[in-house]
Design an enzyme around this catalytic site. Structure first.
Site, short mmCIF file in Angstrom:
data_model
loop_
_atom_site.label_atom_id
_atom_site.label_comp_id
_atom_site.label_asym_id
_atom_site.label_seq_id
_atom_site.Cartn_x
_atom_site.Cartn_y
_atom_site.Cartn_z
N GLU A 148 -9.28 -45.93 58.53
CA GLU A 148 -9.08 -47.67 57.45
C GLU A 148 -8.04 -48.66 58.54
OE1 GLU A 148 -6.17 -46.11 54.31
OE2 GLU A 148 -8.46 -44.68 53.74
N GLU A 206 -12.45 -39.38 53.13
CA GLU A 206 -11.23 -39.32 52.44
C GLU A 206 -11.50 -39.40 50.76
OE1 GLU A 206 -7.87 -41.12 53.48
OE2 GLU A 206 -7.86 -40.65 55.51
#
Ligand code: BG6
Length: 459
Positions: free
Chosen positions: A164, A361
């Site tokens: 991320e 995720e």
């Protein structure tokens, strides 16, 4: 019956700084999180910092045994740059031993390690030189990546460069949830550019290392963007949010290019990053083999209050929109929208030449979870089972329609440390008891998921 493809990867995700603990021992140097906690411990929920986190450094064998008990076949974590190369140059033999033992333990128990290199944990020595704002950070990262591939590439066959990247850019340079908590769009753009350049240089290092028979990826938070309405202005706002938050990263990682409109609008506003003429080639030639997609919630936007050109920041392109009908996880304040996983899955299939990808995720953070503990000490997290099964159903539909998704990892395995939120919201298959020697106890979802894994699907 929702049956998943053969050899589907079932697992969980975590990161070094959120699980290992042992932050100040065995030669590890401080990360920005270690230093920040030293400077402002009051900012961290309940004053819990990164020094101990979930004690995985000492208890990883127990975690791996629990993974095996669930039937998991894969697990993602990261290497701490500050542990492997405390000064950026010298290999730490204790780190080499620890990670080799940890990854081998997984492999010996049928759990494939997927190893990420950077999970928000900038070394302090490099932050003092400007962190990702300094171009030299890209070469330091490439050296670290090369070292990691040489140390572990014989046993680790799936890699990721960054987790991320949007988060350390947005929270550190357009907000205050990450160090250095400055608010400066131009600096954020430079940080983004160097992060992506560091990523591409790490991919290049992977291709050139002797153990390059595996695959390398990047893990992106791909929150699909939805406009408030079909009005021209709202749709245009959504297009800009998508260009800035999704396409800038995905196009670069998968296609080796940046969206021309984005480059243009930044240029017009004198916000372009400093670059080197040779960078184009590095980006173009070093694309990824697969993508990790973290999906928690969608991004809803509407037209900006007062559109402004040249732009000074994202607020001139779009602003957030609070959909009144949204379902919400009240603990984390995040919308629950399983359809988003389907939409992003189809986008990867259609716009990114069918690149293999996985859910790296997805999960639900819940505070004061002990409220749901039964007489046997098991957290009855039916809310999490509902969350995961709803997302798996949407994912299954996309796979049926041809999206090449090869796995699902829930965040996380054992409850872990959530940055400034520390242990406020719990996400794990296993509960962590901070007051009792970091004891691990399965939650109801771990039994549910063990059954899903055993049947490679569910009814
Ligand atoms: C992801 C990150 O954004 O979400 C993790 O990769 C993080 O590091 C997870 O912990 C959950 O978010 P949070 O902020 O509740 O910890």
């Amino acid at each position: 019956m929702y049956t998943f493809p053969k050899n589907f990867l079932w697992g969980a995700a975590a990161s070094a700084p959120q699980t290992e603990g042992a932050a100040n021992v065995d030669g590890k140097s401080p990360s920005t999180w270690d230093k920040w906690f030293e400077m402002e411990p009051e900012l961290f929920f309940d004053g819990v910092g990164p020094e101990h986190t979930s004690n995985t450094y000492h208890q990883y064998k127990e975690d791996v045994a629990n993974m095996k008990a669930m039937g998991m076949n894969s697990f993602r974590t990261s290497i701490a740059w500050t542990r492997l190369l405390p000064d950026g140059q010298t290999l730490n033999p204790k780190a080499l031993r620890f990670y080799r033992d940890y990854f081998q333990e997984m492999i010996d128990n049928g759990v494939e390690p997927i190893v990420n290199l950077f999970h928000f944990d900038m070394p302090w020595w490099l932050m003092e030189k400007g962190g990702w704002e300094a171009r030299e950070s890209t070469d330091h990262f490439a050296f670290y990546a090369k070292t990691a591939f040489e140390c572990f590439g014989d046993i680790v066959k799936k890699w990721a460069t960054f987790n991320e990247p949007l988060v350390h850019i947005e929270c550190g340079y357009m907000g205050d949830a990450h160090w250095p908590k400055v608010q400066d769009f131009k600096r954020a753009i430079q940080v983004a550019y160097h992060t992506l350049l560091a990523h591409a240089k790490a991919v290049k290092a992977y291709r050139n290392n002797p153990y390059n028979d595996g695959q390398i990826s990047i893990i992106l938070n791909l929150s699909p963007v939805y406009p408030k309405s079909q009005n021209k202005e709202d749709v245009e706002a959504a297009r800009w949010a998508d260009l800035l938050y999704i396409r800038s990263f995905l196009d670069c990682a998968v296609k080796g290019t940046f969206p021309a409109e984005l480059v243009e609008i930044l240029k017009e506003a004198h916000l372009s990053p400093e670059t080197d003429i040779s960078d184009h080639e590095i980006f173009r030639e070093n694309t990824v083999d697969f993508v990790g997609c973290n999906y928690y919630q969608p991004l809803r936007v509407q037209a900006p209050q007062s559109p402004h050109r040249p732009i000074t920041g994202p607020r001139d392109l779009f602003r957030g929109y609070d959909w009144p009908e949204k379902r919400i996880n009240p603990h984390r304040g995040w919308e629950i929208y399983p359809q988003g996983i389907y939409d992003i899955a189809m986008r990867l299939k259609e716009s990114y030449h069918n690149i293999p990808w996985f859910i790296s995720e997805n999960g639900m953070g819940v505070s004061e979870e002990e409220r749901y503990m039964d007489a046997h000490g098991i957290i009855q997290d039916t809310y999490r089972i509902d969350f995961v099964s709803d997302h798996l159903k949407a994912l299954h539909q996309a796979i049926e329609e041809g999206s090449p998704c090869f796995g699902y990892h829930m965040w996380t395995f054992t409850d872990c440390w959530s940055w400034l939120n520390a242990y406020k919201n719990r996400y794990g298959y296993y509960r962590l008891d901070l007051t009792n020697g970091y004891a691990r106890t399965p939650k109801e979802i771990s039994f549910w998921m063990a059954d899903v894994i055993a049947h490679n699907g569910f009814d």
